[in-house]
Design an enzyme around this catalytic site. Structure first.
Site, PDB file in Angstrom:
ATOM      1  N   ASP A 143      20.707  20.842 114.570  1.00 50.85           N
ATOM      2  CA  ASP A 143      21.514  20.215 115.172  1.00 50.85           C
ATOM      3  C   ASP A 143      19.642  19.059 115.724  1.00 50.85           C
ATOM      4  O   ASP A 143      20.758  17.674 116.515  1.00 50.85           O
ATOM      5  CB  ASP A 143      21.527  20.945 116.960  1.00 50.85           C
ATOM      6  CG  ASP A 143      23.146  21.729 115.591  1.00 50.85           C
ATOM      7  OD1 ASP A 143      23.767  21.088 115.333  1.00 50.85           O
ATOM      8  OD2 ASP A 143      22.821  22.936 116.628  1.00 50.85           O
ATOM      9  N   ARG A 189      27.293  19.978 118.689  1.00 47.89           N
ATOM     10  CA  ARG A 189      28.041  20.549 120.246  1.00 47.89           C
ATOM     11  C   ARG A 189      27.879  18.834 121.599  1.00 47.89           C
ATOM     12  O   ARG A 189      28.917  18.320 121.742  1.00 47.89           O
ATOM     13  CB  ARG A 189      27.694  21.092 120.848  1.00 47.89           C
ATOM     14  CG  ARG A 189      28.825  21.982 122.118  1.00 47.89           C
ATOM     15  CD  ARG A 189      28.446  23.013 122.605  1.00 47.89           C
ATOM     16  NE  ARG A 189      28.355  24.059 121.634  1.00 47.89           N
ATOM     17  CZ  ARG A 189      29.214  24.692 121.017  1.00 47.89           C
ATOM     18  NH1 ARG A 189      30.426  24.306 121.934  1.00 47.89           N
ATOM     19  NH2 ARG A 189      29.835  25.558 119.977  1.00 47.89           N
ATOM     20  N   LEU A 299      28.267  24.607 105.495  1.00 51.83           N
ATOM     21  CA  LEU A 299      28.022  24.356 103.706  1.00 51.83           C
ATOM     22  C   LEU A 299      26.762  23.353 104.237  1.00 51.83           C
ATOM     23  O   LEU A 299      25.949  23.234 103.684  1.00 51.83           O
ATOM     24  CB  LEU A 299      29.027  23.298 103.424  1.00 51.83           C
ATOM     25  CG  LEU A 299      30.231  24.235 103.318  1.00 51.83           C
ATOM     26  CD1 LEU A 299      31.639  23.153 102.242  1.00 51.83           C
ATOM     27  CD2 LEU A 299      30.040  24.764 102.235  1.00 51.83           C
ATOM     28  N   ARG A 301      24.822  24.239 107.107  1.00 55.39           N
ATOM     29  CA  ARG A 301      23.645  24.496 107.029  1.00 55.39           C
ATOM     30  C   ARG A 301      23.313  25.297 106.517  1.00 55.39           C
ATOM     31  O   ARG A 301      21.523  26.526 106.045  1.00 55.39           O
ATOM     32  CB  ARG A 301      23.567  25.723 109.052  1.00 55.39           C
ATOM     33  CG  ARG A 301      24.604  26.744 108.464  1.00 55.39           C
ATOM     34  CD  ARG A 301      25.042  27.429 110.176  1.00 55.39           C
ATOM     35  NE  ARG A 301      25.531  28.341 110.275  1.00 55.39           N
ATOM     36  CZ  ARG A 301      26.063  29.252 110.328  1.00 55.39           C
ATOM     37  NH1 ARG A 301      26.421  28.729 112.394  1.00 55.39           N
ATOM     38  NH2 ARG A 301      26.182  30.560 110.541  1.00 55.39           N
TER      39      ARG A 301
END
Length: 410
Positions: A143, A189, A299, A301
């Site tokens: 992220d 997120r 997929l 990560r």
């Protein structure tokens, strides 16, 4: 002082998290550690004394090289939130009793925001009880939302995968002479770094995506539909990248606008899924055209076949730097990456107070998002591009990647 050290992995894995583990193990052994222990399933497994001697699992140079190139978390992961010290001192006493039992002098935790919270609390308790054990955080997250560090190991490889797959999806959408809309849902997120990576698909042989939506700005569903309609008046194939975490102006996740099954983890994080499906269905209903939703999901990560050499190298370096810092007596710190130059790309490691990192999210600067909120600027592209460079292919056996694994029953 005892020379045993212990390392764990926590949170969502990445394609290069095991390279950091390899960096911790190799550097610790080179600096004279007697044993390097691994926590199975992070601090949660540690509390159950689910601990392995990594020297018994990594026996050869080939094992170490395989570890660097194996995606996911070799030791297993967890999403376990330590309570505040004042709320459960008995738990912290138990942790330090186990650390003393294994004669641990340094504790390394490879993870993101929540993992740095664990390092913060453990280092604080060590000071409280005058324990000499050093606690160092090793950054990891696709992220890219950890504060203080220029970027996080794991992000570069995920960005490379996203840019590559996005380019392939754009090409696929041009096959048929009919109108079609593809909505690609990308992880993120509250921060849109990964979704922004879709912009790298644009090149001399690819026009790139038509729109990119990040969670940093409110998402207007009606305006989205209007913009798709205008695009369909000009072209047959429309490709849109959208973050799984986009919200409407009232703070509601877009995926919550339709029926969904809700799962919330121990940190209070909702499982985000369904944004692309909702938007693709909306487009199909409104315009009567073919539409599809592509969820890259995990997929992003675990695509170890498409890792960035820059990323895997830096992941190894931050692991090694963490060990060197601990052996020099540092504690309560996280290793960070500092970009010295973009052209040529040069990056070094440093240390940062984990108290200034834990539970703080780094978001995409608003000035790196276009004024209308439907794309990203050249600054973000230039920021990401050096991180996806070069490849380190897996060790291939009988046509497939070879991984190193721990028997889950051990």
């Amino acid at each position: 002082m005892a020379k045993n050290v212990i390392v764990g992995q926590s949170g969502g894995p990445t394609a290069v998290i095991n390279s950091s583990l390899a960096g911790v193990y190799k550097t610790a052994m080179d600096l004279g550690a007697e044993k390097v222990y691994g926590m199975r399933h992070g601090i949660q497994g540690f509390l159950e004394k689910n601990i392995v001697d990594l020297g018994e699992k990594i026996r050869t140079d080939l094992d170490l090289e395989l570890l660097k190139r194996t995606p996911s978390a070799f030791l297993g992961s967890c999403r376990y939130k330590l309570p505040d010290i004042k709320d459960n001192r008995e738990l912290f006493d138990k942790i330090f009793e186990i650390l003393d039992e294994y004669e641990i002098s340094a504790f390394f935790y490879i993870g993101g925001n929540d993992s740095m919270d664990t390092i913060k609390k453990l280092s604080d308790y060590a000071i409280l009880i005058s324990s000499p054990i050093c606690f160092i955080g090793v950054p990891k997250t696709i992220d890219n939302d950890l504060a203080a560090t220029d970027h996080t190991p794991g992000f570069g490889s995920a960005a490379k995968y996203i840019a590559s797959v996005t380019k392939e999806l754009i090409r696929d959408g041009l096959v048929y002479d009919i109108q079609n809309v593809t909505v690609i849902e990308i992880m993120g997120r509250n921060a849109g770094w990964l979704t922004g990576a879709a912009a790298l698909a644009a090149s001399e042989d690819c026009e790139g995506v038509d729109m990119i939506y990040l969670p940093e700005l409110p998402f207007d569903v009606d305006l989205f539909v209007e913009r798709v309609g205008k695009l369909l008046q000009k072209k047959k194939s429309v490709v849109i990248a959208v973050s799984e975490g986009v919200k409407t102006a009232d703070g509601k996740y877009v995926f919550e606008l339709t029926d969904h099954t809700e799962y919330v983890d121990s940190f209070g994080h909702k499982q985000l899924s369904g944004t692309a499906r909702y938007l693709a269905s909306l487009v199909s209903e409104k315009f009567g055209c073919k539409s599809r939703a592509i969820e890259l999901s995990t997929l992003q990560r675990c695509a170890g076949h498409l890792t960035s050499r820059v990323d895997i190298t830096e992941a190894y370096q931050v692991g090694g730097s963490a060990v060197k810092a601990a052996f020099e007596g540092e504690t309560g710190k996280m290793v960070i990456l500092k970009r010295v130059s973009n052209d040529p790309y040069i990056c070094t490691t440093d240390l940062y107070d984990v108290h200034k990192v834990a539970n703080i999210e780094k978001k995409v600067p608003l000035e790196w998002i276009t004024e209308d909120g439907t794309n990203v600027s050249w600054q973000l592209v230039n920021y990401i591009r050096p991180l996806i460079q070069a490849e380190l292919t897996p060790v291939m056996i009988t046509g497939q990647p070879r991984h190193i694994v721990i028997d889950m029953e051990e």
